[in-house]
Motif scaffolding. Structure first.
Motif, PDB file in Angstrom:
ATOM      1  N   THR A 105       0.857  -1.184   0.000  1.00 16.58           N
ATOM      2  CA  THR A 105       0.000   0.000   0.000  1.00 16.58           C
ATOM      3  C   THR A 105       0.894   1.235   0.000  1.00 16.58           C
ATOM      4  O   THR A 105       1.812   1.333   0.819  1.00 16.58           O
ATOM      5  N   ASP A 110       2.460  -3.564   3.790  1.00 18.02           N
ATOM      6  CA  ASP A 110       1.392  -3.145   4.708  1.00 18.02           C
ATOM      7  C   ASP A 110       1.275  -4.144   5.865  1.00 18.02           C
ATOM      8  O   ASP A 110       0.313  -4.898   5.983  1.00 18.02           O
TER       9      ASP A 110
ATOM     10  N   THR B   5      -8.166  -0.590  -0.388  1.00 20.33           N
ATOM     11  CA  THR B   5      -7.596  -1.046   0.879  1.00 20.33           C
ATOM     12  C   THR B   5      -8.389  -0.452   2.033  1.00 20.33           C
ATOM     13  O   THR B   5      -8.581   0.761   2.086  1.00 20.33           O
ATOM     14  N   TYR B   7      -9.219  -0.954   6.509  1.00 19.27           N
ATOM     15  CA  TYR B   7      -8.740  -1.546   7.755  1.00 19.27           C
ATOM     16  C   TYR B   7      -9.918  -1.779   8.689  1.00 19.27           C
ATOM     17  O   TYR B   7     -10.763  -0.894   8.859  1.00 19.27           O
ATOM     18  N   VAL B 131      -6.031  -5.803   7.817  1.00 18.37           N
ATOM     19  CA  VAL B 131      -6.009  -5.126   6.519  1.00 18.37           C
ATOM     20  C   VAL B 131      -6.802  -5.959   5.506  1.00 18.37           C
ATOM     21  O   VAL B 131      -6.691  -7.183   5.472  1.00 18.37           O
ATOM     22  N   LYS B 133      -7.477  -6.007   1.458  1.00 14.14           N
ATOM     23  CA  LYS B 133      -7.045  -5.412   0.189  1.00 14.14           C
ATOM     24  C   LYS B 133      -7.689  -6.159  -0.978  1.00 14.14           C
ATOM     25  O   LYS B 133      -7.519  -7.355  -1.142  1.00 14.14           O
TER      26      LYS B 133
END
Lengths: 137, 137, 137
Positions: A105, A110, B5, B7, B131, B133
């Motif tokens: 990222t 990441d 992305t 979180y 995370v 993605k």
């Protein structure tokens, strides 16, 4: 789409060893020019692992002791009858797995604050490899 | 190529907890606009896991009991000497792994009928992240 | 970006079986026309695994014996109270994991010399599937 493939080589002095490779993976991601994507880090052997965990040296000893408990070295695996005595290394590989996929990222790995990437050798003292493949844009 | 992305944040009430996150992942994939690709769901800590399995509550208890048997809580891990008493949480992470990669097909999570995505917390009661993605087109 | 998604189907004669699928995966990658990318091979069930290891038949027996030791069949899992008696199959899935991600380089599976891809059935004798997704260029 951009991709970059590199190979890491290891020949450990000891039969079993854990090697920290986060910085090596970071430099391959830098070289790839990928800002958003994934990097796969995958051992090319059935007797080694790539895993993410904490760099604490006490923990590494805990991991070895624990692995030896649930996938112990012993000479009488059936695999040992046709190959060298590394049956335990194959089972340790199955627990720990041979690969991790790390998100990239903004051009950076990441990972969480305490996450590091390791190569775990279960049957070393010979030349072995890891494939690192970056894919993204 | 499209990427997105995001979180996820967790702060569990109990030290050990399993949290169902399939719907959250599905909504992130929807938001990404990706029809064909992958979504990586990866814990950013060495003391938590992301796994795919069945949502049955009895099975969750089986998983806890089984994990405690093969990676038991105990105060005398070497890691405990330099850190808090979470050595078992690191070993549970190594068994269960910190990540899953889910295929996206026709804009949907390409999972089997009984497959759900879970976050497993092994050392909670503090703020921790995952995370997510998405990469594809 | 190119993607290709295919599904493999298995209905094993025995309850537990290991099936070699490397050539099947290779032919899907060929068909995809992807030269640089990834292929995800992921079981769509919580009672089967996809793993990479050695094709030696003695090792396969070692794996079965070892899995039975750390995730034994028994009728008294809590999961067995609401479902059929396959609690052990769910735990075996958690150890072995349901997926592998294989790099594709120059149009070929980028595996080590002794690495093969296997489907491991822990609760078969019924129709089950694996998703194979290729992504790359």
């Amino acid at each position: 789409m951009k991709t970059l493939t590199e190979y890491l080589w290891f020949e450990t002095e000891k039969r079993r060893e854990i090697i920290h490779i986060t910085e090596t993976i970071r430099s391959i991601v830098d070289k790839s020019g990928v800002n958003e994507g994934f990097v796969l880090v995958s051992a090319m052997h059935n007797t080694a692992a790539v895993y993410i965990n904490d760099p604490d040296s006490g923990l590494k000893e805990d991991i070895w002791e624990w692995l030896e408990g649930i996938a112990p070295y012993k000479p009488d695996y059936r695999h040992s009858q046709t190959d060298d005595d590394n049956g335990d290394a194959h089972l340790k590989n199955l627990i720990m797995h041979n690969q991790v996929l790390v998100p990239i990222t903004n051009g950076e790995l990441d990972l969480g604050t305490w996450q590091r990437i390791f190569y775990a050798e279960f049957d070393g003292q010979r030349r072995k490899s890891v494939v690192v493949k970056v894919l993204g844009e």
